[in-house]
Design a protein around this motif. Structure first.
Motif, PDB file in Angstrom:
ATOM      1  N   MET A 105       0.839  -1.194   0.000  1.00  0.00           N
ATOM      2  CA  MET A 105       0.000   0.000   0.000  1.00  0.00           C
ATOM      3  C   MET A 105       0.874   1.244   0.000  1.00  0.00           C
ATOM      4  SD  MET A 105      -1.001   2.660   2.235  1.00  0.00           S
ATOM      5  CE  MET A 105      -0.850   2.025   3.879  1.00  0.00           C
ATOM      6  N   ALA A 106       1.898   1.276   0.853  1.00  0.00           N
ATOM      7  CA  ALA A 106       2.771   2.447   0.935  1.00  0.00           C
ATOM      8  C   ALA A 106       3.472   2.691  -0.406  1.00  0.00           C
ATOM      9  CB  ALA A 106       3.789   2.266   2.058  1.00  0.00           C
ATOM     10  N   LEU A 107       3.938   1.631  -1.030  1.00  0.00           N
ATOM     11  CA  LEU A 107       4.574   1.758  -2.337  1.00  0.00           C
ATOM     12  C   LEU A 107       3.564   2.259  -3.373  1.00  0.00           C
ATOM     13  CD1 LEU A 107       6.896   1.347  -4.362  1.00  0.00           C
ATOM     14  CD2 LEU A 107       6.171  -1.061  -4.533  1.00  0.00           C
ATOM     15  N   SER A 108       2.394   1.674  -3.404  1.00  0.00           N
ATOM     16  CA  SER A 108       1.362   2.057  -4.375  1.00  0.00           C
ATOM     17  C   SER A 108       0.965   3.514  -4.205  1.00  0.00           C
ATOM     18  CB  SER A 108       0.127   1.163  -4.221  1.00  0.00           C
ATOM     19  OG  SER A 108       0.457  -0.180  -4.436  1.00  0.00           O
ATOM     20  N   ARG A 109       0.766   3.933  -2.972  1.00  0.00           N
ATOM     21  CA  ARG A 109       0.394   5.324  -2.694  1.00  0.00           C
ATOM     22  C   ARG A 109       1.484   6.274  -3.171  1.00  0.00           C
ATOM     23  NH1 ARG A 109       1.878   9.102   0.940  1.00  0.00           N
ATOM     24  NH2 ARG A 109       0.353  10.697   1.451  1.00  0.00           N
ATOM     25  N   THR A 110       2.730   5.954  -2.867  1.00  0.00           N
ATOM     26  CA  THR A 110       3.842   6.802  -3.275  1.00  0.00           C
ATOM     27  C   THR A 110       3.920   6.915  -4.796  1.00  0.00           C
ATOM     28  OG1 THR A 110       5.078   6.248  -1.276  1.00  0.00           O
ATOM     29  CG2 THR A 110       6.357   7.074  -3.156  1.00  0.00           C
ATOM     30  N   LEU A 111       3.743   5.806  -5.483  1.00  0.00           N
ATOM     31  CA  LEU A 111       3.798   5.834  -6.942  1.00  0.00           C
ATOM     32  C   LEU A 111       2.639   6.647  -7.530  1.00  0.00           C
ATOM     33  CD1 LEU A 111       4.862   2.152  -7.640  1.00  0.00           C
ATOM     34  CD2 LEU A 111       6.273   4.224  -7.869  1.00  0.00           C
TER      35      LEU A 111
ATOM     36  N   ALA B  70       2.016   4.092 -15.600  1.00  0.00           N
ATOM     37  CA  ALA B  70       3.336   4.235 -14.977  1.00  0.00           C
ATOM     38  C   ALA B  70       3.384   3.540 -13.621  1.00  0.00           C
ATOM     39  CB  ALA B  70       3.682   5.719 -14.833  1.00  0.00           C
ATOM     40  N   THR B  71       2.308   3.660 -12.846  1.00  0.00           N
ATOM     41  CA  THR B  71       2.250   2.992 -11.544  1.00  0.00           C
ATOM     42  C   THR B  71       2.328   1.480 -11.717  1.00  0.00           C
ATOM     43  OG1 THR B  71       0.967   4.797 -10.569  1.00  0.00           O
ATOM     44  CG2 THR B  71       0.852   2.652  -9.470  1.00  0.00           C
ATOM     45  N   ASN B  72       1.592   0.949 -12.656  1.00  0.00           N
ATOM     46  CA  ASN B  72       1.610  -0.492 -12.909  1.00  0.00           C
ATOM     47  C   ASN B  72       3.019  -0.962 -13.270  1.00  0.00           C
ATOM     48  OD1 ASN B  72       0.076  -3.068 -13.410  1.00  0.00           O
ATOM     49  ND2 ASN B  72       0.956  -2.781 -15.433  1.00  0.00           N
ATOM     50  N   GLN B  73       3.665  -0.234 -14.173  1.00  0.00           N
ATOM     51  CA  GLN B  73       5.000  -0.628 -14.606  1.00  0.00           C
ATOM     52  C   GLN B  73       5.987  -0.651 -13.444  1.00  0.00           C
ATOM     53  OE1 GLN B  73       5.676  -1.824 -17.602  1.00  0.00           O
ATOM     54  NE2 GLN B  73       7.714  -2.300 -16.835  1.00  0.00           N
ATOM     55  N   ARG B  74       5.967   0.392 -12.604  1.00  0.00           N
ATOM     56  CA  ARG B  74       6.891   0.443 -11.474  1.00  0.00           C
ATOM     57  C   ARG B  74       6.567  -0.614 -10.428  1.00  0.00           C
ATOM     58  NH1 ARG B  74      11.315   3.928 -11.275  1.00  0.00           N
ATOM     59  NH2 ARG B  74      11.645   2.627  -9.451  1.00  0.00           N
ATOM     60  N   LEU B  75       5.303  -0.898 -10.202  1.00  0.00           N
ATOM     61  CA  LEU B  75       4.965  -1.976  -9.266  1.00  0.00           C
ATOM     62  C   LEU B  75       5.566  -3.294  -9.735  1.00  0.00           C
ATOM     63  CD1 LEU B  75       1.222  -1.213  -8.401  1.00  0.00           C
ATOM     64  CD2 LEU B  75       3.183  -1.134  -6.822  1.00  0.00           C
ATOM     65  N   LEU B  76       5.460  -3.550 -11.020  1.00  0.00           N
ATOM     66  CA  LEU B  76       5.998  -4.797 -11.558  1.00  0.00           C
ATOM     67  C   LEU B  76       7.523  -4.826 -11.493  1.00  0.00           C
ATOM     68  CD1 LEU B  76       3.596  -5.223 -14.578  1.00  0.00           C
ATOM     69  CD2 LEU B  76       3.678  -6.654 -12.523  1.00  0.00           C
ATOM     70  N   GLU B  77       8.167  -3.673 -11.667  1.00  0.00           N
ATOM     71  CA  GLU B  77       9.627  -3.616 -11.619  1.00  0.00           C
ATOM     72  C   GLU B  77      10.169  -3.701 -10.198  1.00  0.00           C
ATOM     73  OE1 GLU B  77      10.761   0.007 -13.569  1.00  0.00           O
ATOM     74  OE2 GLU B  77       9.982  -0.650 -15.507  1.00  0.00           O
ATOM     75  N   ASP B  78       9.464  -3.116  -9.241  1.00  0.00           N
ATOM     76  CA  ASP B  78      10.011  -2.935  -7.892  1.00  0.00           C
ATOM     77  C   ASP B  78       9.504  -3.910  -6.846  1.00  0.00           C
ATOM     78  OD1 ASP B  78      11.383  -0.847  -8.972  1.00  0.00           O
ATOM     79  OD2 ASP B  78      10.197   0.719  -8.019  1.00  0.00           O
TER      80      ASP B  78
END
Length: 178
Positions: free
Chosen positions: A57-63, A81-89
C-alpha cells in the motif's frame, strides 16, 4: 500515510473515513493537489492483509502521488506508470485495485480511470450511476491498458467511493448486509 483531513473547496463537501479490519491494512485513500486548483484523488485496496499488504500500500500510494504530479492531466498515464513500477520494484505477488480521478472543482468535470476497483456510486438528484472499471488491476501483468472516462458532477450530486471492506461487512447475525 493517510491524509489528516480532506481538502476544502468552495461549494464542495469532501469527507473520508478508513477503519481497518486489523491494525495494518492495504486499503488507502489520498488527495493530491494539482496545478490550476484541481484535485487528484485515489482510493485503493491491496489484495491481501497484514504487514505485506501495508508495505505494498505504501509503495502504491507513493507511486500514484508521484505520477499524479508528473502527469496531472492524464489518469491513464498515471495508472500505466504505476503499474510498470509496481511490476519492476515489487516481488510480493500482490495486486491492487484503484480508482484514480482528477476533479476540476470549477467546472465539476471528473476525469477518472478505474483499475479493477469497486465502482464508485454517483448519485444525481434523479438517478444513480456506477463508475465502472476502465481497466484491470495494478501490479499483476505488464503491458496492460486502461481507458479514462469523464462525468460532470452537478450541484446536489454525491460520489461515494469504497473498498470491499464495505461490501464484505457482516451484520450482527454473521450475514452480509446486501
Amino acid at each position: 500515510f493517510l491524509p489528516e483531513r480532506p481538502p476544502v473547496f468552495d461549494g464542495w463537501q469532501i469527507s473520508a473515513l478508513l477503519e481497518s479490519a486489523r491494525e495494518t491494512s492495504g486499503d488507502f485513500f489520498d488527495f493530491i493537489p494539482l496545478p490550476d486548483g484541481r484535485l487528484a484523488f485515489a482510493i485503493a485496496d491491496v489484495a491481501d492483509k497484514g504487514t505485506g499488504a501495508a508495505l505494498y500500500m505504501a509503495l502504491s500510494r507513493t507511486l500514484l502521488r508521484t505520477y499524479a504530479r508528473e502527469y496531472p492531466d492524464d489518469p491513464v498515464r498515471v495508472l500505466t506508470a504505476t503499474n510498470q513500477r509496481l511490476l519492476e520494484d515489487a516481488r510480493l505477488n500482490m495486486f491492487v485495485t484503484a480508482f484514480y480521478g482528477v476533479l476540476d472543482p470549477v467546472s465539476g468535470v471528473l476525469t477518472y480511470a478505474n483499475a479493477g476497483h469497486n465502482p464508485p456510486i454517483w448519485q444525481c438528484p434523479a438517478e444513480q450511476h456506477l463508475l465502472r472499471r476502465t481497466g484491470p488491476v495494478l501490479g499483476a501483468w505488464p503491458d496492460l491498458s486502461w481507458r479514462y472516462a469523464q462525468v460532470e458532477l452537478g450541484v446536489g450530486d454525491q460520489l461515494v467511493l469504497y473498498t470491499d471492506g464495505l461490501t464484505d461487512a457482516l451484520d450482527p447475525t454473521g450475514g452480509f448486509y446486501g
